[in-house]
Design a protein around this motif. Structure first.
Motif, PDB file in Angstrom:
ATOM      1  N   ALA A  50      47.452 107.946   2.069  1.00 36.30           N
ATOM      2  CA  ALA A  50      46.614 108.650   1.103  1.00 36.30           C
ATOM      3  C   ALA A  50      45.931 109.799   1.840  1.00 36.30           C
ATOM      4  O   ALA A  50      45.634 109.681   3.032  1.00 36.30           O
ATOM      5  CB  ALA A  50      45.570 107.703   0.518  1.00 36.30           C
ATOM      6  N   ARG A  51      45.704 110.892   1.153  1.00 39.05           N
ATOM      7  CA  ARG A  51      45.094 112.057   1.810  1.00 39.05           C
ATOM      8  C   ARG A  51      43.750 111.711   2.451  1.00 39.05           C
ATOM      9  O   ARG A  51      43.428 112.195   3.531  1.00 39.05           O
ATOM     10  CB  ARG A  51      44.911 113.199   0.816  1.00 39.05           C
ATOM     11  N   GLU A  52      42.952 110.861   1.790  1.00 38.62           N
ATOM     12  CA  GLU A  52      41.648 110.493   2.340  1.00 38.62           C
ATOM     13  C   GLU A  52      41.803 109.727   3.649  1.00 38.62           C
ATOM     14  O   GLU A  52      41.034 109.917   4.593  1.00 38.62           O
ATOM     15  CB  GLU A  52      40.857 109.617   1.353  1.00 38.62           C
ATOM     16  N   ASP A  53      42.793 108.849   3.715  1.00 38.53           N
ATOM     17  CA  ASP A  53      43.033 108.081   4.939  1.00 38.53           C
ATOM     18  C   ASP A  53      43.511 108.985   6.068  1.00 38.53           C
ATOM     19  O   ASP A  53      43.095 108.840   7.217  1.00 38.53           O
ATOM     20  CB  ASP A  53      44.052 106.965   4.690  1.00 38.53           C
ATOM     21  N   TRP A  54      44.382 109.915   5.756  1.00 41.97           N
ATOM     22  CA  TRP A  54      44.874 110.859   6.768  1.00 41.97           C
ATOM     23  C   TRP A  54      43.729 111.729   7.278  1.00 41.97           C
ATOM     24  O   TRP A  54      43.599 111.963   8.472  1.00 41.97           O
ATOM     25  CB  TRP A  54      46.005 111.710   6.199  1.00 41.97           C
ATOM     26  N   ALA A  55      42.880 112.181   6.362  1.00 42.73           N
ATOM     27  CA  ALA A  55      41.731 113.011   6.759  1.00 42.73           C
ATOM     28  C   ALA A  55      40.812 112.221   7.692  1.00 42.73           C
ATOM     29  O   ALA A  55      40.311 112.756   8.687  1.00 42.73           O
ATOM     30  CB  ALA A  55      40.967 113.492   5.529  1.00 42.73           C
ATOM     31  N   GLY A  56      40.601 110.935   7.410  1.00 41.04           N
ATOM     32  CA  GLY A  56      39.791 110.096   8.289  1.00 41.04           C
ATOM     33  C   GLY A  56      40.421 109.946   9.658  1.00 41.04           C
ATOM     34  O   GLY A  56      39.729 109.973  10.689  1.00 41.04           O
ATOM     35  N   PHE A  57      41.729 109.796   9.701  1.00 38.00           N
ATOM     36  CA  PHE A  57      42.444 109.710  10.977  1.00 38.00           C
ATOM     37  C   PHE A  57      42.267 110.995  11.779  1.00 38.00           C
ATOM     38  O   PHE A  57      41.952 110.963  12.968  1.00 38.00           O
ATOM     39  CB  PHE A  57      43.932 109.427  10.723  1.00 38.00           C
ATOM     40  N   ILE A  58      42.436 112.131  11.144  1.00 37.60           N
ATOM     41  CA  ILE A  58      42.292 113.422  11.820  1.00 37.60           C
ATOM     42  C   ILE A  58      40.861 113.592  12.339  1.00 37.60           C
ATOM     43  O   ILE A  58      40.649 114.064  13.460  1.00 37.60           O
ATOM     44  CB  ILE A  58      42.698 114.586  10.893  1.00 37.60           C
ATOM     45  N   ARG A  59      39.872 113.197  11.528  1.00 33.83           N
ATOM     46  CA  ARG A  59      38.477 113.282  11.996  1.00 33.83           C
ATOM     47  C   ARG A  59      38.282 112.417  13.238  1.00 33.83           C
ATOM     48  O   ARG A  59      37.628 112.823  14.200  1.00 33.83           O
ATOM     49  CB  ARG A  59      37.512 112.849  10.899  1.00 33.83           C
ATOM     50  N   GLY A  60      38.856 111.219  13.242  1.00 37.01           N
ATOM     51  CA  GLY A  60      38.740 110.333  14.395  1.00 37.01           C
ATOM     52  C   GLY A  60      39.394 110.914  15.632  1.00 37.01           C
ATOM     53  O   GLY A  60      38.835 110.851  16.733  1.00 37.01           O
ATOM     54  N   VAL A  61      40.569 111.481  15.482  1.00 36.55           N
ATOM     55  CA  VAL A  61      41.259 112.111  16.613  1.00 36.55           C
ATOM     56  C   VAL A  61      40.438 113.297  17.124  1.00 36.55           C
ATOM     57  O   VAL A  61      40.245 113.457  18.330  1.00 36.55           O
ATOM     58  CB  VAL A  61      42.683 112.567  16.209  1.00 36.55           C
ATOM     59  N   SER A  62      39.946 114.114  16.216  1.00 34.91           N
ATOM     60  CA  SER A  62      39.172 115.289  16.604  1.00 34.91           C
ATOM     61  C   SER A  62      37.894 114.913  17.338  1.00 34.91           C
ATOM     62  O   SER A  62      37.442 115.631  18.229  1.00 34.91           O
ATOM     63  CB  SER A  62      38.825 116.126  15.374  1.00 34.91           C
ATOM     64  N   ALA A  63      37.310 113.775  16.976  1.00 37.31           N
ATOM     65  CA  ALA A  63      36.068 113.328  17.600  1.00 37.31           C
ATOM     66  C   ALA A  63      36.340 112.490  18.848  1.00 37.31           C
ATOM     67  O   ALA A  63      35.410 111.942  19.432  1.00 37.31           O
ATOM     68  CB  ALA A  63      35.250 112.527  16.604  1.00 37.31           C
TER      69      ALA A  63
END
Length: 68
Positions: A50-63
């Motif tokens: 889901a787009r929301e889950d992918w966005a959360g993953f990207i935020r985690g990687v970025s942080a």
């Protein structure tokens, strides 16, 4: 829930950080979802998020949130 996703016309993108070696994860933006696959095996399995889950993953990687 198991829902089929049409990937025939998916536009797969690969990171510029891969250096053109073909050993990276490719992603495709779909309506309401993001698909990911191994660039070495483009006809192999695909993970769909889901787009929301992918966005959360990207935020985690970025942080840098996935280091032990």
């Amino acid at each position: 829930m198991n829902t089929a996703v049409e990937l025939t016309d998916a536009a797969w993108l690969i990171s510029s950080y891969s250096g053109g070696q073909g050993e990276c994860v490719e992603v495709a933006c779909l309506p309401g979802a993001v698909a990911a696959r191994d660039s070495k095996n483009p006809t192999g399995p695909v993970l769909v998020f889901a787009r929301e889950d992918w966005a959360g993953f990207i935020r985690g990687v970025s942080a840098d949130g996935f280091r032990p």
